[in-house]
Enzyme design. Structure first.
Site, PDB file in Angstrom:
ATOM      1  N   GLU A  53     -21.216   9.955  -6.291  1.00  0.00           N
ATOM      2  CA  GLU A  53     -22.081  11.104  -6.011  1.00  0.00           C
ATOM      3  C   GLU A  53     -23.537  10.675  -5.848  1.00  0.00           C
ATOM      4  OE1 GLU A  53     -21.476  14.149  -5.219  1.00  0.00           O
ATOM      5  OE2 GLU A  53     -19.414  14.480  -5.857  1.00  0.00           O
ATOM      6  N   ASP A  70     -27.811  19.432  -3.543  1.00  0.00           N
ATOM      7  CA  ASP A  70     -27.142  18.843  -4.703  1.00  0.00           C
ATOM      8  C   ASP A  70     -28.155  17.997  -5.457  1.00  0.00           C
ATOM      9  OD1 ASP A  70     -24.746  19.975  -3.836  1.00  0.00           O
ATOM     10  OD2 ASP A  70     -24.198  18.193  -2.691  1.00  0.00           O
TER      11      ASP A  70
END
Length: 147
Positions: A53, A70
């Site tokens: 991520e 994000d």
């Protein structure tokens, strides 16, 4: 003395900056925060997710095509989980500013991740985990770490 004060004031903002964790360092921090076996997911799952991520970077941000962003080491989304003040219709289900997810202290990220993983989708909420970690030997991510 004045020079020392100027020097301290120049470096003070750096204390609030994020951090790029080492693999084992992050594993230990996540374990301290109670992620090992949380909702049935081993520590290796969490470390693997963080790797793919954010590359272990607490300051990582990524803008999405829907206008959301994000944030942080686990790339927590502003549409659902935090408020960045610019995502229309943000639900802010973790009740935190997204900026809290960019700290070198991963407490806010872990607490929010616990809410996310408790949802019906579990770790499938993380695309990188689904695509890169699920069904693999995630224990390899903590192998050799002194935990």
């Amino acid at each position: 003395m004045r020079s020392l004060l100027v020097l301290v004031l120049c470096f003070l903002p750096l204390a609030a900056l994020g951090k790029v964790y080492g693999r084992c360092e992050l594993a230990a921090a996540m374990k301290r925060h109670g992620l090992d076996k949380y909702q049935g997911y081993s520590l290796g799952n969490w470390v693997c997710a963080a790797k793919f991520e954010s590359n272990f970077n607490t300051q990582a941000t990524n803008r999405n095509t829907d206008g959301s962003t994000d944030y942080g080491i686990l790339q927590i989304n502003s549409r659902w989980w935090c408020n960045d003040g610019r995502t229309p219709g943000s639900r802010n289900l973790c009740n935190i500013p997204c900026s809290a997810l960019l700290s070198s202290d991963i407490t806010a990220s872990v607490n929010c991740a616990k809410k996310i993983v408790s949802d019906v989708h579990g770790m499938n909420a993380w695309v990188a985990w689904r695509n890169r970690c699920k069904g693999t030997d995630v224990n390899a991510w903590i192998r050799g770490c002194r935990l």
